[in-house]
Design an enzyme around this catalytic site. Structure first.
Site, short mmCIF file in Angstrom:
data_model
loop_
_atom_site.label_atom_id
_atom_site.label_comp_id
_atom_site.label_asym_id
_atom_site.label_seq_id
_atom_site.Cartn_x
_atom_site.Cartn_y
_atom_site.Cartn_z
CG HIS A 183 -6.19 1.79 16.56
ND1 HIS A 183 -6.48 3.13 16.72
CD2 HIS A 183 -5.16 1.74 15.66
CE1 HIS A 183 -5.70 3.85 15.95
NE2 HIS A 183 -4.88 3.03 15.30
CB CYS A 209 -0.96 -0.02 1.19
SG CYS A 209 -0.12 -0.12 2.79
#
Length: 637
Positions: free
Chosen positions: A558, A29
């Site tokens: 997260h 990516c």
């Protein structure tokens, strides 16, 4: 600025993810290499995290992610070379290196690899074309008299008309170049007004560039062609690779595709086009001379070679001759030797479906079988028979025999357009009546029966590993038996308000791209182990922790949104990668005021990153939750 050499870094990365034999696939990516590994335990996380050139390592979504930074495309290319990975980012089946074998084997690998990604829609479009043919033959519909017919005709023909664009995408993966640059080249080749433009320029004697003629193939355009676009993308891949080496990083994103398109498109039209036309004209002259010498020999060779000619797009060499003959005589026999090869594909496919032990082959062969009955053989050739080789040879041989018999009977065609089982009405003769049509039907049956019988007498090759792959899987299972877990209950690692994942203010988490789960708006700044687990990730900025539970669930906790921008300020990790933790053990402390002062949300997603291995992920329906309360359940059938 010349491209920096990342070969040594690439070698180090490949070695420490377990070697190239441990790599199943690789993509990248904007900032990271995304590996699919056979065994992630073989990767040396600590070494890679400390290695210069590597920012950190992340295990998420079933991927082993090595974060590089802005230079990841260049590192990706060198890792591909070191690991022997194909341009699409995945390894060839049972292969870890570049394609092996003789030139023909490599050609087959290239062609089948280009077509396999869109075989399903290709077969579906072929079936739609068959439906359209049925409507025309039984109800007399046409695009001039019926709107639904026009719509379905577009649905069936559109895929084949603009096949060069799809081929450009998959060719780009094979030749390791930017897919959208390749698509831009292909769209130029099928630009809708180009045939008219070339015609106008030709009449005005202006169809040349620096003395080189600007001309299209014998068919009048590059629509439905195969080989010209493959050659164009192959050439473009080399231009792109060269430009990447010499272009400064700051302008690489647009300069590289600009130069690649600017050079490739004119060269394709001025060189690939004339070469294709020359090959077609040469082939046309050869077949015409052969037909005049011996019609039976002509039918034998045309029938045997027709499917190969279609693969290269050279079959268009004979179409103009057939059209010219038809306009002069109201009949044509030039293409009769190639009228029935699709039915030899039908026969071998039927045998393959009956004999193969590979379920995936059956799933590909069935729609290809249906398409072949209607005269559309690309799904059969590219998806099954050509990769298997032997069925393709059988089909060509039987097609040659049938073509010779057709020529022997001097069968003619009195109409154009229909294919497969709907072509036979065009064989009805004004003088002989139905006799030629019934001969054609008999030869169709013969083509199916002979090719079916021959294929039934020889082994069906394996395409996807066959029983050997199943045996290997069983051996692995015996060596390391896995504990079968149907459900696993995960407790909450935080206290606070429960928030559905789709309400998280981050598209990646909210969309479920990272996996299914739930979020918590915490009431205190601490994260605890939700169950007994191994710490697999502590992000460099300490805002995210990855865990693998004893039963195999991979969790990502997260803390906050975009908290990576705090660079660790306000976070204190109490564990490190590799630590074994127990349920209720404190893993992380964070200062909610610091996060809020930065204008960032504190909402914390808890994601099951290997969601794909589970039948479902059930989440708590409570509005508020305390650390240690029930949060979610993984369900595996």
């Amino acid at each position: 600025m010349a491209k920096k050499d990342y070969t040594e870094l690439a070698k180090d990365i490949v070695a420490h993810v377990g070697g190239k034999e441990n790599i199943v696939g690789l993509k990248h990516c904007v900032t990271r290499l995304r590996f699919n590994l056979k065994d992630e335990s073989k990767a040396d996380d600590n070494y890679l995290k400390q290695r210069d050139g590597v920012v950190t390592v992340i295990k998420a979504g079933g991927q082993y992610q090595v974060v590089i930074g802005n230079h990841v495309p260049d590192v990706y290319e060198d890792v591909q070379k070191v690991a022997g990975i194909a341009g699409g980012g995945s390894l060839d089946i049972d292969e870890g290196d570049a394609p092996k074998g003789n030139l023909f084997d490599r050609f087959v690998d290239l062609i089948s690899g280009i077509f396999q990604p869109f075989l399903g829609p290709l077969a579906a479009a072929g079936i739609v074309k068959g439906v359209v043919a049925i409507l025309a033959a039984t109800l007399g519909w046409s695009s001039q008299t019926n709107a639904l017919y026009a719509i379905l005709e577009a649905a069936g023909d559109g895929f084949f008309q603009f096949l060069p664009i799809l081929i450009a995408f998959t060719s780009a993966r094979k030749f390791r170049m930017n897919e959208f640059t390749a698509a831009a080249i292909a769209t130029a080749m099928v630009y809708p007004t180009l045939p008219t433009t070339v015609g106008v320029l030709t009449k005005a004697h202006l169809a040349n560039v620096m003395g080189i003629p600007f001309q299209l193939p014998s068919s009048g355009s590059y629509l439905s062609t195969v080989m010209p676009v493959i050659l164009a993308i192959w050439m473009a891949s080399h231009i792109e690779k060269f430009m990447k080496k010499i272009t400064p990083d700051v302008v690489k994103v647009f300069v590289v595709p600009f130069v690649t398109i600017l050079i490739t498109v004119p060269v394709t039209f001025l060189l690939v086009g004339p070469i294709a036309n020359f090959a077609s004209d040469l082939l046309s002259s050869g077949f015409t001379s052969l037909m005049n010498f011996s019609p039976v020999l002509y039918g034998l060779l045309l029938g045997a070679l027709w499917q190969v000619l279609v693969m290269f797009g050279l079959h268009w060499a004979l179409v103009p001759l057939a059209i010219l003959q038809f306009t002069q005589n109201h009949w044509t026999d030039i293409l009769m030797g190639a009228a029935l090869p699709n039915f030899t594909q039908t026969g071998v496919l039927l045998a393959i479906m009956l004999k193969t032990k590979e379920q995936k082959v059956k799933s590909v062969a069935m729609p290809a079988f249906i398409s072949s009955i209607f005269g559309v053989t690309e799904p059969a050739i590219y998806g099954v028979t050509l990769p298997m080789k032997t069925p393709f040879y059988i089909s060509c041989a039987v097609s040659g025999l049938i073509g010779a018999v057709l020529s022997l009977f001097k069968i003619k065609m009195y109409a154009f357009g229909a294919m497969g089982i709907f072509q036979f009405p065009a064989w009805v003769s004004p003088t002989e009546g139905l006799k030629p049509m019934w001969i054609g039907v008999a030869l169709m049956i013969a083509a199916i029966v002979i090719s079916f019988a021959v294929q039934m007498m020889v082994p069906v090759p394996y395409l996807y590993g066959g029983p050997q792959a199943e045996v290997a899987a069983e051996e692995v299972k015996e060596v390391a038996p896995l504990k079968e877990i149907n459900q696993e209950i995960i407790a909450s690692p935080l206290s606070g308000e429960v928030v559905p994942l789709n309400q998280v203010p981050d598209e990646v988490f909210a969309s479920g791209a990272m996996g299914k789960g739930i979020a918590i708006n915490p009431s205190e700044g601490a994260v605890y182990a939700p169950t007994n687990a191994t710490v697999t990730l502590v992000f460099a900025t300490k805002h995210a922790i990855g865990l693998q539970t004893e039963n195999g669930a991979e969790l990502l906790i997260h803390v906050g949104m975009d908290t990576v921008s705090l660079e660790g300020n306000g976070f204190n990790a109490l564990v490190k990668v590799g630590d074994q933790v127990v349920a209720g053990q404190k893993l992380l402390e964070f200062d909610m005021d610091t996060i809020k002062a930065a204008g960032l949300p504190v909402i914390t997603p808890i994601i099951v990153t290997n969601t794909g291995v589970y039948e479902d992920i059930l989440v708590s329906q409570e509005e508020k939750i305390a650390q240690g309360d029930y949060l979610l359940t993984t369900v595996k059938v």
